[in-house]
Structure formats: structure tokens, C-alpha cells
Design a protein around this motif. Structure first.
Motif, PDB file in Angstrom:
ATOM      1  N   MET A 103       0.853  -1.176   0.000  1.00 29.25           N
ATOM      2  CA  MET A 103       0.000   0.000   0.000  1.00 29.25           C
ATOM      3  C   MET A 103       0.896   1.234   0.000  1.00 29.25           C
ATOM      4  O   MET A 103       1.817   1.335   0.784  1.00 29.25           O
ATOM      5  N   PRO A 104       0.635   2.212  -0.866  1.00 34.07           N
ATOM      6  CA  PRO A 104       1.480   3.404  -0.902  1.00 34.07           C
ATOM      7  C   PRO A 104       1.326   4.227   0.368  1.00 34.07           C
ATOM      8  O   PRO A 104       0.266   4.263   0.974  1.00 34.07           O
ATOM      9  N   SER A 105       2.418   4.885   0.748  1.00 32.96           N
ATOM     10  CA  SER A 105       2.352   5.719   1.948  1.00 32.96           C
ATOM     11  C   SER A 105       1.651   7.030   1.635  1.00 32.96           C
ATOM     12  O   SER A 105       1.580   7.453   0.490  1.00 32.96           O
ATOM     13  N   ALA A 106       1.142   7.641   2.664  1.00 31.61           N
ATOM     14  CA  ALA A 106       0.418   8.901   2.507  1.00 31.61           C
ATOM     15  C   ALA A 106       1.367  10.010   2.086  1.00 31.61           C
ATOM     16  O   ALA A 106       2.474  10.115   2.582  1.00 31.61           O
ATOM     17  N   THR A 107       0.915  10.818   1.150  1.00 29.86           N
ATOM     18  CA  THR A 107       1.677  11.980   0.741  1.00 29.86           C
ATOM     19  C   THR A 107       1.367  13.095   1.726  1.00 29.86           C
ATOM     20  O   THR A 107       0.197  13.409   1.939  1.00 29.86           O
ATOM     21  N   PRO A 149      -5.788   4.694   4.636  1.00 24.90           N
ATOM     22  CA  PRO A 149      -4.605   5.236   5.321  1.00 24.90           C
ATOM     23  C   PRO A 149      -3.803   6.208   4.462  1.00 24.90           C
ATOM     24  O   PRO A 149      -3.054   7.026   4.989  1.00 24.90           O
ATOM     25  N   GLN A 150      -3.970   6.158   3.153  1.00 28.21           N
ATOM     26  CA  GLN A 150      -3.213   7.023   2.267  1.00 28.21           C
ATOM     27  C   GLN A 150      -3.843   8.406   2.077  1.00 28.21           C
ATOM     28  O   GLN A 150      -3.267   9.273   1.445  1.00 28.21           O
ATOM     29  N   ASN A 151      -5.017   8.634   2.650  1.00 29.77           N
ATOM     30  CA  ASN A 151      -5.696   9.921   2.490  1.00 29.77           C
ATOM     31  C   ASN A 151      -5.256  10.886   3.606  1.00 29.77           C
ATOM     32  O   ASN A 151      -5.690  10.745   4.744  1.00 29.77           O
ATOM     33  N   PRO A 152      -4.423  11.892   3.284  1.00 30.52           N
ATOM     34  CA  PRO A 152      -3.922  12.791   4.327  1.00 30.52           C
ATOM     35  C   PRO A 152      -4.929  13.848   4.781  1.00 30.52           C
ATOM     36  O   PRO A 152      -4.680  14.580   5.727  1.00 30.52           O
TER      37      PRO A 152
END
Length: 139
Positions: free
Chosen positions: A1-5, A68-71
Motif C-alpha cells: 500500500m502506498p504511503s500517505a503523501t 490510510p493514504q488519504n492525508p
């Protein structure tokens, strides 16, 4: 899963402020529609604090397991909407008002119900949402 920007701090501040305004206006509208009782306590604020705690429990699990990736989501809904919706200061003032109006039993009931209700709501909602939203285990 990509990390949050990471989101820019100024933008997060605006998002939290917008959410806080929505939450506070909602709380104010509910408390105006169902004003405090004669003893000075707002049972509406008790309901707001308990439902807000329930929703923060669900939100925490939903963000952790599904987004989790939605900042932006947790700052807007958590610190913003639900932070503005719930209120410790109005709760505290209601307890003092009830004491000043000679209703210590009402003050104690309000104090206890809000604290126990909010803690139970966040715990139960978080536990239930965790069971529902956690990723399925690989067989």
C-alpha cells in the motif's frame, strides 16, 4: 500500500478550520433546538459528546483500515468536524451551572454519564469497526 503523501501545513489548517466550523455549527444548532434543562445541563451536549466519541472511534478504524493514504480525511473529520462537534468546555460549564443552581445530583449524573458514555462509545465503536473493517487474513 502506498504511503500517505504529506499535505501542506497551511492546507491542513484550512481543512481543519472548515471541518471545525461545520461541527460547531451542527452542535450549536442541536443545542438550540433542544435547549438545556432547568438545572442548567444540556442533555443535548451529552448526546453530542457521546455520538461524537462513537464517530471518532469509527473514523479512526476506517482511516486505518480503508483509507490510510488519504492525508485529508482524518484532519477534516476528526480534528475538524468531530472536534468542533464535541465540546468539553460546554460540558464543564453545564456541570458548574447545575451545581450553582443547587442540583448536585444532576451535576454528578451529567458528569458521570458524559464521561462513561463517551469512553464506552469510542471503545465500542472502535472495536466493532476494527472487526468489520480490518483486512481479511490470507488463508
Amino acid at each position: 500500500m502506498p504511503s500517505a503523501t504529506p499535505a501542506p501545513l497551511w492546507a491542513l489548517t484550512v481543512v481543519v478550520a472548515a471541518g471545525g466550523a461545520l461541527g460547531a455549527v451542527t452542535r450549536y444548532g442541536l443545542d438550540t433546538a433542544w435547549p438545556p434543562a432547568a438545572a442548567g445541563v444540556s442533555w443535548t451536549i451529552l448526546a453530542v459528546n457521546v455520538t461524537g466519541s462513537l464517530l471518532i472511534g469509527v473514523l479512526t478504524e476506517a482511516v486505518a483500515h480503508r483509507m490510510p493514504q488519504n492525508p485529508w480525511l482524518r484532519p477534516f473529520l476528526g480534528a475538524g468536524v468531530l472536534g468542533g462537534y464535541t465540546t468539553f468546555s460546554a460540558y464543564s460549564m453545564d456541570v458548574v451551572t447545575a451545581l450553582e443552581r443547587g442540583a448536585p445530583e444532576v451535576a454528578l449524573a451529567y458528569l458521570s454519564l458524559t464521561l462513561a458514555g463517551a469512553i464506552a462509545a469510542v471503545w465500542a465503536a472502535s472495536a466493532l469497526a476494527h472487526r468489520i473493517l480490518r483486512p481479511k487474513e490470507a488463508a
